[in-house]
Scaffold this motif. Structure first.
Motif, PDB file in Angstrom:
ATOM      1  N   THR B 219     -23.336 -18.279  38.835  1.00  0.00           N
ATOM      2  CA  THR B 219     -23.697 -17.084  38.063  1.00  0.00           C
ATOM      3  C   THR B 219     -24.023 -15.912  38.999  1.00  0.00           C
ATOM      4  OG1 THR B 219     -26.049 -17.658  38.005  1.00  0.00           O
ATOM      5  CG2 THR B 219     -24.666 -18.512  36.227  1.00  0.00           C
ATOM      6  N   ALA B 220     -24.200 -16.223  40.286  1.00  0.00           N
ATOM      7  CA  ALA B 220     -24.542 -15.151  41.242  1.00  0.00           C
ATOM      8  C   ALA B 220     -23.370 -14.824  42.159  1.00  0.00           C
ATOM      9  CB  ALA B 220     -25.752 -15.566  42.080  1.00  0.00           C
ATOM     10  N   LEU B 221     -22.669 -15.838  42.603  1.00  0.00           N
ATOM     11  CA  LEU B 221     -21.528 -15.621  43.506  1.00  0.00           C
ATOM     12  C   LEU B 221     -20.597 -16.820  43.439  1.00  0.00           C
ATOM     13  CD1 LEU B 221     -22.057 -17.527  46.270  1.00  0.00           C
ATOM     14  CD2 LEU B 221     -23.818 -15.802  46.594  1.00  0.00           C
ATOM     15  N   GLN B 222     -19.377 -16.600  43.877  1.00  0.00           N
ATOM     16  CA  GLN B 222     -18.395 -17.680  43.959  1.00  0.00           C
ATOM     17  C   GLN B 222     -17.590 -17.531  45.236  1.00  0.00           C
ATOM     18  OE1 GLN B 222     -16.459 -17.410  39.861  1.00  0.00           O
ATOM     19  NE2 GLN B 222     -16.767 -19.629  40.015  1.00  0.00           N
ATOM     20  N   TYR B 223     -17.046 -18.644  45.665  1.00  0.00           N
ATOM     21  CA  TYR B 223     -16.127 -18.590  46.801  1.00  0.00           C
ATOM     22  C   TYR B 223     -14.728 -18.235  46.278  1.00  0.00           C
ATOM     23  CZ  TYR B 223     -19.775 -20.939  49.492  1.00  0.00           C
ATOM     24  OH  TYR B 223     -20.946 -21.243  50.122  1.00  0.00           O
ATOM     25  N   GLN B 224     -13.986 -17.508  47.108  1.00  0.00           N
ATOM     26  CA  GLN B 224     -12.625 -17.130  46.714  1.00  0.00           C
ATOM     27  C   GLN B 224     -11.676 -17.368  47.880  1.00  0.00           C
ATOM     28  OE1 GLN B 224     -12.319 -13.273  44.879  1.00  0.00           O
ATOM     29  NE2 GLN B 224     -10.166 -13.539  44.332  1.00  0.00           N
ATOM     30  N   LEU B 225     -10.553 -17.988  47.578  1.00  0.00           N
ATOM     31  CA  LEU B 225      -9.544 -18.286  48.610  1.00  0.00           C
ATOM     32  C   LEU B 225      -8.503 -17.174  48.665  1.00  0.00           C
ATOM     33  CD1 LEU B 225      -8.012 -20.230  50.585  1.00  0.00           C
ATOM     34  CD2 LEU B 225      -6.851 -21.117  48.544  1.00  0.00           C
TER      35      LEU B 225
END
Lengths: 184, 294
Positions: B219-225
């Motif tokens: 809900t705060a951040l996500q990893y992105q490839l």
């Protein structure tokens, strides 16, 4: 990833025809209901005829099957729409919210990424792009419906489309190359 | 008009053609600019705009799908068979995971429609039976068709999905698969990160394996490839999607789903982004990268 069907259809595989209708029929119907609501049934039949004729042209290296089918469908629907102009419906104007939600696997990753890119456009770019791409409105119709000047509508549509295109990795191959410095 | 202006105007016309079509004046200018810039109608560049519009339209339709009637589906199939030759002896039930699946319309009780309802009922029974046998029917992929007697419609029965680790191992065993170790950056999320990315260009498939990459709050951040492709402008690496690390220890394996074909991957990079990911990364937090060895 679901196995592709169009090469089988191009080779005369009638079972693949059934699978194709089952897999993509709802999607094509949904597109037709948006762009050609008064004669969606006729439009769907025309789209599938176009699709059967074009099946051999599908190149899996050039894009996904579902996007290929959506391209054919939209082309046919826009042709039909030009023949019978209609007024923008009120619900279209509110249909420019960020594209959020879960999509079925059949829709494919490309549409998912497009949805995300559209969601991140500026609201006015998003509204114009959705009205033109998803509802088939012309620039003039969007200007009349939203009150934006025609030139502004065109600018938003073009800019929004270019941003989404870049986000899909389809950006100009001739553009100046920047290597991967800064990432490593 | 200078070459630069011509190219800029042509890009506008690519957009207009894909989105709304061109009027006669613009069509003439379009043809003129294509010729001036050495392009041909139907070029991959031109098609990329139409493909983008189709993807947007597809996304819009898929988020609000409407079912197509079985009667219409049957009309479409019959028309196809007319074009191809004689119809097949039996119909096939819709794939169980089809988007906005076709439905029957009970008000049109022709013999064919009634027959179709019977077929669907039979198919539904078989699907229910398959669902009872398979513990996780929503996680499986359609891969094989079960042959049944002619009086019963053919039903697609999905097998159980392999765990990601087994899928990764299977991909590793294939010719053409490359394995690259992650290099952590100085970002605090990746201080203790190890792992690798495996990628097979022919299969357009791959997996990331992480150990020690910081758990994230989705809900705060996500990893992105991000996948850099030699054939594409490196300002716009292919967005490989967002993912989460949901545990503090042990391996986490993530499947890679590239939205567009990746020709020659030159770099894989993972960034930290806002939930849902971004279109263009500001590269403020790059956590790991992996490169194929020369």
């Amino acid at each position: 990833m679901l196995p592709v069907l169009l090469p089988r259809i191009a080779n005369g595989d009638k079972t693949a025809v059934r699978e194709c209708i089952a897999r993509y029929g709802g999607l094509i119907w949904s597109l037709a209901r948006r762009l050609s609501p008064n004669d969606a049934e006729d439009a769907v039949q025309e789209i599938f005829v176009d699709l059967w004729k074009s099946a051999a042209r599908f190149d899996p290296n050039a894009g996904t099957e579902v996007t290929f089918i959506a391209t054919i469908a939209r082309r046919r629907l826009i042709d039909r729409r030009r023949k019978v102009r209609r007024d923008p419906r009120t619900e279209m104007l509110s249909d420019a919210l960020p594209m959020e939600g879960t999509m079925p696997a059949e829709v494919g990753a490309e549409a998912n990424f497009a949805a995300r890119a559209v969601s991140q456009l500026r609201p006015e770019q998003r509204q114009v792009l959705v009205l033109t791409a998803c509802h088939g409105l012309t620039h003039e119709e969007v200007a009349a419906a939203t009150g934006m000047p025609l030139g502004t509508v065109k600018a938003h549509a073009r800019r929004g489309l270019m941003i989404v295109r870049d986000a899909l990795g389809l950006g100009d191959p001739g553009a100046p190359m920047q290597r991967t410095e800064g990432w490593t | 008009m200078s070459a630069q202006d011509g190219n800029a105007r042509l890009r506008e016309l690519f957009c207009d053609a894909a989105l709304v079509g061109l009027d006669q004046n613009d069509q003439a200018l379009y043809a003129q600019l294509l010729a001036q810039t050495g392009r041909r109608p139907g070029s991959p560049e031109e098609q990329s705009y139409e493909r983008t519009v189709a993807a947007v339209a597809l996304a819009g339709a898929a988020l609000r799908p409407e079912p197509m009637s079985q009667v219409l589906a049957e009309k479409v199939a019959m028309r196809a068979f007319e074009m191809m030759g004689a119809p097949p002896a039996t119909s096939m039930a819709p794939a169980p995971s089809a988007i906005a699946p076709v439905t029957q319309i009970s008000s049109r009780r022709s013999f064919r429609a009634v027959a179709i309802v019977g077929w669907i009922a039979a198919a539904a029974c078989l699907l229910l039976a398959a669902g009872a046998i398979l513990k996780k029917p929503r996680e499986v992929v359609i891969t094989k068709t079960v042959e049944v007697p002619a009086s019963v419609p053919t039903v697609v029965v999905p097998p159980p999905a392999k765990p990601l680790a087994a899928q990764r191992d299977a991909l590793l065993a294939q010719a053409g698969t490359t394995k690259m170790d992650w290099s952590p950056t100085k970002d605090p999320a990746s201080t203790n990160a190890t792992g690798d990315v495996v990628w097979n260009a022919k299969e357009q498939s791959g997996f990331m394996r992480f150990s020690g990459l910081a758990k994230n709050d989705p809900t705060a951040l996500q990893y992105q490839l991000w996948i850099f492709d030699k054939s594409r402008d490196a300002r716009y690496p292919v967005d490989g999607g967002v993912f989460d690390i949901d545990k503090d220890s042990g391996d986490v394996i993530v499947a890679i789903h590239a939205p567009v074909p990746v020709g020659e991957a030159t770099l894989f990079a993972v960034t930290v982004e806002k939930p849902g990911g971004v279109v263009v990364s500001k590269r403020e937090r790059i956590v790991v990268t992996a490169k194929p060895t020369a």
